[in-house]
Design an enzyme around this catalytic site. Structure first.
Site, PDB file in Angstrom:
ATOM      1  N   ASP A 191      40.229  27.811 -35.718  1.00  0.00           N
ATOM      2  CA  ASP A 191      40.740  28.522 -36.890  1.00  0.00           C
ATOM      3  C   ASP A 191      39.652  29.350 -37.558  1.00  0.00           C
ATOM      4  O   ASP A 191      38.597  28.824 -37.943  1.00  0.00           O
ATOM      5  CB  ASP A 191      41.317  27.529 -37.901  1.00  0.00           C
ATOM      6  CG  ASP A 191      42.595  26.891 -37.395  1.00  0.00           C
ATOM      7  OD1 ASP A 191      43.491  27.622 -36.945  1.00  0.00           O
ATOM      8  OD2 ASP A 191      42.698  25.652 -37.439  1.00  0.00           O
ATOM      9  N   ASP A 200      34.747  27.129 -32.327  1.00  0.00           N
ATOM     10  CA  ASP A 200      35.738  26.669 -33.288  1.00  0.00           C
ATOM     11  C   ASP A 200      37.027  27.473 -33.074  1.00  0.00           C
ATOM     12  O   ASP A 200      37.012  28.546 -32.469  1.00  0.00           O
ATOM     13  CB  ASP A 200      35.180  26.896 -34.694  1.00  0.00           C
ATOM     14  CG  ASP A 200      36.196  26.625 -35.779  1.00  0.00           C
ATOM     15  OD1 ASP A 200      36.729  25.510 -35.822  1.00  0.00           O
ATOM     16  OD2 ASP A 200      36.466  27.536 -36.570  1.00  0.00           O
TER      17      ASP A 200
END
Length: 204
Positions: free
Chosen positions: A12, A10
């Site tokens: 953020d 991922d």
């Protein structure tokens, strides 16, 4: 831990510390849209913007959701002053290179925002899967299934690294092993990406 064929990260909150920028954009959007920030705050991280907007503004049409999401993203594109790599990111990227492990970034951001934030943090992923590239975003498995397919590996041989519940749900629904930050419950819990680097190297 076991050996994996690829690592799917991922963006953020996982590779890039953009929490403050994300929250500033949502707070501004909430003020403009008449949505209480307290109602919005639990949904600020991990979901694509349209998913969050539909949850807090069920009155909007599909076109209204699209316009609202575009505005929310507009608030984020140039807010990069305090966007930096998360602790341990440099250590993990070195380990992935040394181990010759394929990796990709899989994010709920659009390509423009992903490139801006990764660039601000000095990260150049070999593969980037953004929200535009699958019909459904997290918490659905589509983004991680797409990344595994593009890398030519089975989802069950992939390690997903996440920091939010929607992302964890997406990785597990895809059949991947999931490592989670922020004390969240998943197959593997890690405090920082440096911890993950150590775990991966210990298995090779």
């Amino acid at each position: 831990m076991r050996r994996f064929a690829a690592v799917l990260l991922d963006m953020d909150g996982t590779l890039v510390d953009s929490d403050a920028a994300v929250e500033r954009a949502w707070v501004t959007w909430a003020g403009e849209s008449g949505v209480p920030v307290a109602e919005l705050r639990p949904r600020m991280h991990g979901n694509p913007a349209p998913t969050t907007i539909r949850a807090v503004r069920p009155d909007l049409s599909d076109e209204g959701v699209e316009r609202a999401a575009a505005r929310q993203l507009e608030l984020q594109y140039t807010d990069l002053d305090d966007v930096v790599p998360t602790p341990g990111t440099a250590r993990l990227l070195v380990a992935l290179k040394e181990l010759e492990l394929p990796w990709a970034v899989v994010t709920s951001a659009d390509r423009r925002l992903a490139r801006a934030r990764l660039g601000a943090a000095g990260i150049a992923p070999p593969m980037l899967v953004t929200v535009e590239e699958t019909p459904r975003g997290k918490p659905h498995p589509d983004p991680y299934l797409a990344a595994a397919a593009r890398l030519g590996v089975e989802p069950g041989d992939c390690l997903v690294v996440e920091d939010s519940q929607p992302g964890i749900d997406a990785g597990q629904a895809a059949g991947c092993t999931v490592a989670a930050l922020r004390g969240l419950d998943a197959d593997i819990r890690i405090a920082t990406l440096a911890d993950l680097a150590d775990l991966l190297q210990a298995q090779q």
